[in-house]
Design a protein around this motif. Sequence first.
Motif, PDB file in Angstrom:
ATOM      1  N   PHE A 225       0.828  -1.208   0.000  1.00 28.04           N
ATOM      2  CA  PHE A 225       0.000   0.000   0.000  1.00 28.04           C
ATOM      3  C   PHE A 225       0.862   1.259   0.000  1.00 28.04           C
ATOM      4  N   ARG A 226       1.960   1.221   0.757  1.00 27.10           N
ATOM      5  CA  ARG A 226       2.848   2.384   0.786  1.00 27.10           C
ATOM      6  C   ARG A 226       3.511   2.604  -0.581  1.00 27.10           C
ATOM      7  N   ILE A 227       3.881   1.500  -1.240  1.00 31.02           N
ATOM      8  CA  ILE A 227       4.471   1.599  -2.581  1.00 31.02           C
ATOM      9  C   ILE A 227       3.450   2.170  -3.560  1.00 31.02           C
ATOM     10  N   GLU A 228       2.208   1.674  -3.488  1.00 30.97           N
ATOM     11  CA  GLU A 228       1.152   2.165  -4.369  1.00 30.97           C
ATOM     12  C   GLU A 228       0.896   3.651  -4.144  1.00 30.97           C
ATOM     13  N   GLN A 229       0.874   4.045  -2.875  1.00 30.58           N
ATOM     14  CA  GLN A 229       0.619   5.448  -2.564  1.00 30.58           C
ATOM     15  C   GLN A 229       1.743   6.342  -3.082  1.00 30.58           C
ATOM     16  N   PHE A 230       2.993   5.864  -2.966  1.00 30.00           N
ATOM     17  CA  PHE A 230       4.136   6.638  -3.449  1.00 30.00           C
ATOM     18  C   PHE A 230       4.021   6.865  -4.958  1.00 30.00           C
ATOM     19  N   PHE A 231       3.735   5.802  -5.699  1.00 27.17           N
ATOM     20  CA  PHE A 231       3.631   5.938  -7.153  1.00 27.17           C
ATOM     21  C   PHE A 231       2.413   6.782  -7.541  1.00 27.17           C
ATOM     22  N   PHE A 232       1.319   6.622  -6.810  1.00 27.46           N
ATOM     23  CA  PHE A 232       0.105   7.391  -7.104  1.00 27.46           C
ATOM     24  C   PHE A 232       0.374   8.880  -6.918  1.00 27.46           C
ATOM     25  N   LYS A 233       0.978   9.252  -5.800  1.00 28.23           N
ATOM     26  CA  LYS A 233       1.247  10.671  -5.542  1.00 28.23           C
ATOM     27  C   LYS A 233       2.280  11.227  -6.520  1.00 28.23           C
ATOM     28  N   SER A 234       3.308  10.422  -6.809  1.00 29.45           N
ATOM     29  CA  SER A 234       4.333  10.878  -7.757  1.00 29.45           C
ATOM     30  C   SER A 234       3.711  11.132  -9.122  1.00 29.45           C
ATOM     31  N   PHE A 235       2.852  10.214  -9.546  1.00 29.20           N
ATOM     32  CA  PHE A 235       2.183  10.343 -10.834  1.00 29.20           C
ATOM     33  C   PHE A 235       1.254  11.553 -10.825  1.00 29.20           C
ATOM     34  N   TYR A 236       0.589  11.771  -9.696  1.00 31.92           N
ATOM     35  CA  TYR A 236      -0.326  12.904  -9.567  1.00 31.92           C
ATOM     36  C   TYR A 236       0.424  14.220  -9.766  1.00 31.92           C
ATOM     37  N   TYR A 237       1.532  14.390  -9.069  1.00 31.18           N
ATOM     38  CA  TYR A 237       2.279  15.653  -9.171  1.00 31.18           C
ATOM     39  C   TYR A 237       2.917  15.817 -10.557  1.00 31.18           C
ATOM     40  N   PHE A 238       3.276  14.706 -11.169  1.00 34.95           N
ATOM     41  CA  PHE A 238       3.789  14.780 -12.541  1.00 34.95           C
ATOM     42  C   PHE A 238       2.703  15.308 -13.479  1.00 34.95           C
TER      43      PHE A 238
END
Length: 306
Positions: A13-26
């Motif tokens: 879940f932490r990995i998913e959240q990291f990629f989700f937020k990174s993708f969001y800001y991108f």
Amino acid sequence: MRISKRVSLQTQFRIEQFFFKSFYYFCRSIPSSWVLGVGKTIGSIAWKLGARRKTVLKNLVLAFKDKYSRDELDQIAKSCFQHFGREMMRVMILDKEAKRPMEDWIDIEGLELLQNRTTKGGILVGGHIGCWEIANFVLPKLGEPVTVFTGSHANKQADKWLNEIRSRAGTITASAGDDRTELFNTAKTGLVAIVGDQSPPKAPIMIDFFGRLTDAAQGPALLSLLNKVDFFYFSCMKNGDRMKVLIQKVDFERAEKRKENIHRLTQAFFNILEREIETYPEQYFWMHKRWKNSPDVDYGEVDALF
């Protein structure tokens, strides 16, 4: 879907959240048209990789076997992947989309039905078709606050983050984990929106969908009948370069018993949804096994990837 049995759910879940937020800001750093273009490309790649392709084609054959050739069904399926790739990415910029002047890109049909409804409360029910996330923020911008009932995801943090994005676009959300009594009371005094076309986890009723029996949730109809409030169909379809929001009151012939009224109202909703799918087949979410509990349908092997 689990990454690996060696990785705990919390770590995943932490990995998913990291990629989700990174993708969001991108996505926030590039033009919106690029974001949607990336989404369409992701959909094309998913189609080529075969992600849920068997399920999508099976569903299309079940719905349109006598209407389209195999080549036409393949094209509809590919367009479906591209459409939902694009709409998945639109969520990342939902609040930016909500700031655009609506007259520049959104047409609305049936708003007067909501404004002239016979009760203060009301139930809006849509399907996984078109661009439903856009429909959720349009009505509040027009002075009709709506509480949107959303499903809950296993990753609670990602779920919370997604609802925060919706909130910034002007959408009020209530998730499956919230108090259902509060949702019931909200429907008495305001509008509640539900995407209600998927198979329910429990207490289903059987309805006809594209000529086949399948299960459906009775919750939306029950919520309307118990509160004695109007029941509306709503959708937001991509129509060229513009969006078309449709609001339609769902009428049905009443019976003496509540059980039969639940069935008739739910069937009336699915009849409207079916007609809209026939008009925009590439904009329906064919990726889920809609007829998995139908007596004469076998999906066979589970698709790879998803």
